[in-house]
Design an enzyme around this catalytic site. Structure first.
Site, PDB file in Angstrom:
ATOM      1  N   GLU A  90       0.817  -1.211   0.000  1.00  0.00           N
ATOM      2  CA  GLU A  90       0.000   0.000   0.000  1.00  0.00           C
ATOM      3  C   GLU A  90       0.852   1.262   0.000  1.00  0.00           C
ATOM      4  OE1 GLU A  90      -2.605  -0.072   3.350  1.00  0.00           O
ATOM      5  OE2 GLU A  90      -3.628  -1.891   2.723  1.00  0.00           O
ATOM      6  N   CYS A 114       1.922  -4.856  15.917  1.00  0.00           N
ATOM      7  CA  CYS A 114       1.270  -3.849  16.762  1.00  0.00           C
ATOM      8  C   CYS A 114      -0.212  -4.193  16.923  1.00  0.00           C
ATOM      9  CB  CYS A 114       1.418  -2.459  16.151  1.00  0.00           C
ATOM     10  SG  CYS A 114       3.146  -1.953  15.975  1.00  0.00           S
ATOM     11  N   CYS A 327      -3.440   2.015   7.785  1.00  0.00           N
ATOM     12  CA  CYS A 327      -2.374   1.175   7.260  1.00  0.00           C
ATOM     13  C   CYS A 327      -2.779  -0.297   7.270  1.00  0.00           C
ATOM     14  CB  CYS A 327      -1.122   1.390   8.115  1.00  0.00           C
ATOM     15  SG  CYS A 327       0.341   0.616   7.459  1.00  0.00           S
TER      16      CYS A 327
END
Length: 341
Positions: A90, A114, A327
């Site tokens: 991306e 994360c 994201c």
């Protein structure tokens, strides 16, 4: 086959010398590559025999647009690029008053895990050419000139350091896109050896550290990297980085409701930054359906607390609110539809 776009101009010069070609051919080819040509046949100032020879020995990377989303609110464009091996990455084009910024990925997937991210595990590192292509083809597809780059997309740049450093050299080249280091930001989740190694390079880029919590208990819960490089080690590395480079660090801080938005955490940030100029960039968390973490309701209060303690704190403007701008979301959607998740 040689990935010719990953070669520096000096390496291209040596390559053409070995072919018995004059040195100026290297600059010609380098310039063509950094204009985004996808075939050696497009290099019209080279002889046909040379073009044929290059095609036999080298390949030119060129991603294709797998998905594209354009925000009706602010013109933000989210790209999902398909690479030659079928993997997807991306990039996001964001428009600001100071110029146009592209946020690029450094890896296919990410192994840092994360907790508030939707990104699947690391598949592989991106080559320098594939990093460069995100800037080149975003610019070509959108028709918008890129003035700034942030390495804050999928992946950990300092986990792919050699390729990232080569990309920085390529994108900074006067005969290429010539984007200055001061217009580039590199974000790390806190890979301490990488921060120390980057400090030795004395680059004029902006280092951004994804902090997200100043205490080990909270940070280990939302950022597994903290178990390898504790937040105390991270702050010490940041102080060393500032001492070595003299450059202020930006600390990214995703505001998570009831997790990292307490006053005592603001006080701890101020304490840890003492003796080092730092900027806390507070990020309103995107409300992702699959995530148990929700946007903080104390952003203004947290900012006020930091500023009262002498810490520069700003709230990042949210862009692309009507598209999958978080994201990893667009790649995740593609993988789900292809039955890969």
């Amino acid at each position: 086959m040689t990935d010719i776009k990953s070669m520096t101009e000096a390496e291209l010069t040596a390559y053409f010398n070995a072919l018995g070609q004059p040195a100026f051919r290297a600059r010609q080819v380098f310039t063509w590559l950094h204009r985004g040509v996808t075939s050696f046949d497009d290099m019209t100032d080279l002889s046909k025999p040379l073009r044929t020879q290059l095609a036999e020995q080298c390949f030119i990377t060129a991603p294709t647009v797998a998905r594209k989303q354009v925000s009706r609110l602010d013109g933000t464009i989210k790209y999902l690029w398909e690479l030659a091996d079928g993997n997807c990455i991306e990039s996001v084009l964001m428009r600001y008053h100071h110029g146009n910024t592209v946020c690029i990925s450094s890896q296919v997937g990410c192994r840092m895990g994360c907790a508030f991210s939707t990104i699947a595990g690391k598949v592989r590192d991106l080559r320098p050419s594939e990093l460069l292509d995100q800037v080149l083809f975003t610019q070509l597809d959108s028709g918008v000139p890129i003035s700034n780059i942030v390495l804050m997309g999928i992946g950990e740049p300092l986990d792919n350091m050699d390729n990232v450093l080569r990309f920085l050299e390529l994108v900074n080249s006067p005969n290429g896109l010539h984007i200055g280091m001061r217009h580039i930001s590199l974000s790390t989740c806190g890979v301490v050896p990488g921060i120390d190694a980057l400090a030795e390079k004395q680059l004029q880029l902006t280092l951004s550290v994804s902090l997200h919590a100043p205490d080990s208990e909270t940070r280990s819960r939302i950022m597994p990297v903290n178990r390898a490089y504790d937040v105390e080690e991270l702050f010490n590395a940041c102080h060393r980085y500032f001492k070595k480079t003299g450059r202020r660090i930006s600390f990214e801080y995703a505001m998570i409701d009831g997790v990292n938005d307490h006053d005592w955490q603001a006080e701890l940030i101020a304490k840890k930054l003492r003796g080092m100029p730092g900027h806390v960039n507070m990020i309103p968390l995107n409300d992702v359906m699959e995530s148990p973490y929700k946007p903080s309701r104390r952003i203004a209060a947290f900012q006020q607390k930091l500023e009262s303690l002498g810490v520069t704190a700003t709230v990042r403007r949210s862009l692309g609110g009507d598209i999958d701008a978080s994201c990893g979301q667009l790649r995740r959607k593609q993988m789900q539809e292809m039955g890969q998740m």
